[in-house]
Design a protein around this motif. Structure first.
Motif, short mmCIF file in Angstrom:
data_model
loop_
_atom_site.label_atom_id
_atom_site.label_comp_id
_atom_site.label_asym_id
_atom_site.label_seq_id
_atom_site.Cartn_x
_atom_site.Cartn_y
_atom_site.Cartn_z
N ARG A 35 6.16 6.10 12.58
CA ARG A 35 5.17 5.06 12.27
C ARG A 35 4.83 5.13 10.79
N LEU A 36 4.83 3.97 10.16
CA LEU A 36 4.58 3.88 8.72
C LEU A 36 3.41 2.92 8.48
N PRO B 147 21.41 12.17 10.26
CA PRO B 147 22.08 13.47 10.28
C PRO B 147 21.16 14.65 10.01
N ARG B 148 19.85 14.42 9.89
CA ARG B 148 18.93 15.50 9.57
C ARG B 148 17.62 15.29 10.32
N PRO B 149 16.75 16.30 10.36
CA PRO B 149 15.46 16.15 11.06
C PRO B 149 14.65 15.00 10.48
N VAL B 150 13.96 14.26 11.37
CA VAL B 150 13.22 13.08 10.94
C VAL B 150 12.02 13.44 10.07
N VAL B 151 11.55 14.68 10.16
CA VAL B 151 10.41 15.08 9.34
C VAL B 151 10.77 15.05 7.85
N VAL C 121 2.33 8.47 7.31
CA VAL C 121 3.58 8.44 8.05
C VAL C 121 3.42 9.38 9.24
N SER C 122 3.69 8.89 10.43
CA SER C 122 3.55 9.69 11.65
C SER C 122 4.90 9.78 12.35
N ASP D 64 5.46 15.49 14.02
CA ASP D 64 4.35 15.79 13.13
C ASP D 64 3.36 14.63 13.24
N ASP D 65 2.09 14.93 13.56
CA ASP D 65 1.13 13.86 13.81
C ASP D 65 0.98 12.91 12.66
#
Length: 239
Positions: A161-162, A211-215, A230-231, A235-236
């Motif tokens: 979420r942005l 290809p990588r973690p969304v965090v 950004v949620s 990560d909350d």
């Protein structure tokens, strides 16, 4: 003289032609799958690799019979081993790195495996060639959906979420960041933010796959000017 050049013993008989034909069919089938999926190496490349590897195996087995004898001793496996080394140049040309994202590894591996299938066909091991060709389709068509269902897999879609200020081109910049980091935007929906502290803002829900973690993507998006928050599912909130 011409009759002496034709026959199974000379390596130029129907058996060897059948082995080349098997290599041709299997490598073309693999190449067709790559062509349909619009990969960088398609049907022509894979067919040439597989057929060429089969021919080199046949040359290795039968091509030096006229010089054998006396003190001349040859190791036919040495010629076959050079296929593995030589195919590395093609595979290396298919792999490239952009923005720390490695692409082309699977295509390079498929080209390498196609050469191995051609080698098996040329060596007179049709069952092994058929089994590995079948395994190729199982891997490329069956493993991707399976990997997407593994929790935490980078291949599984992730929700993001942005929240940002409208009218500053933030969404365009965010989508460019997604692309540059190797993420595909699977789904996108937007709504105006009615919270008092974010009046005039927009909330965008993204489903991404990369290809990588969304965090890591969330951290990069949080640095964009005009982004409030950004949620992610991991990560909350990153503000």
């Amino acid at each position: 003289m011409e009759l002496a050049m034709w026959g199974e013993a000379t390596g130029q008989g129907w058996s060897q032609i059948g082995e080349l034909g098997l290599a041709f069919v299997l490598s073309a089938a693999i190449g067709l799958e790559r062509e349909v999926r619009q990969k960088s190496a398609g049907m022509r490349t894979h067919t040439l690799v597989g057929l060429g590897a089969a021919l080199i195996m046949l040359v290795s087995k039968y091509g030096f019979s006229d010089v054998l004898g006396g003190h001349t001793v040859l190791d036919p496996s040495r010629v076959a081993a050079q296929i593995v080394s030589g195919i590395g140049f093609i595979g290396g040309g298919l792999i490239f790195v952009r923005q720390d994202v490695v692409r082309g590894l699977t295509t390079a591996a498929v080209v390498w495996m196609t050469a191995a299938i051609g080698m098996a066909a040329g060596a007179g091991l049709p069952v092994l060639a058929l089994v590995v060709a079948g395994a190729h389709f199982l891997i490329v068509l069956g493993f991707a959906p399976l990997a997407a269902r593994i929790p935490g897999s980078t291949r599984s879609p992730a929700w993001l979420r942005l929240d940002y200020e409208d009218g500053r081109g933030v969404l365009r910049t965010a989508l460019e960041s997604c692309t540059s980091m190797g993420f595909n935007v699977v789904d996108l929906s937007a709504e105006h933010d009615h919270e008092p502290e974010h009046r005039g803002g927009v909330t965008v829900h993204l489903t991404v796959q990369g290809p990588r973690p969304v965090v890591e993507l969330a951290s990069a998006l949080a640095e964009i000017e005009g982004v409030h928050r950004v949620s992610t599912t991991q990560d909350d909130a990153i503000e």
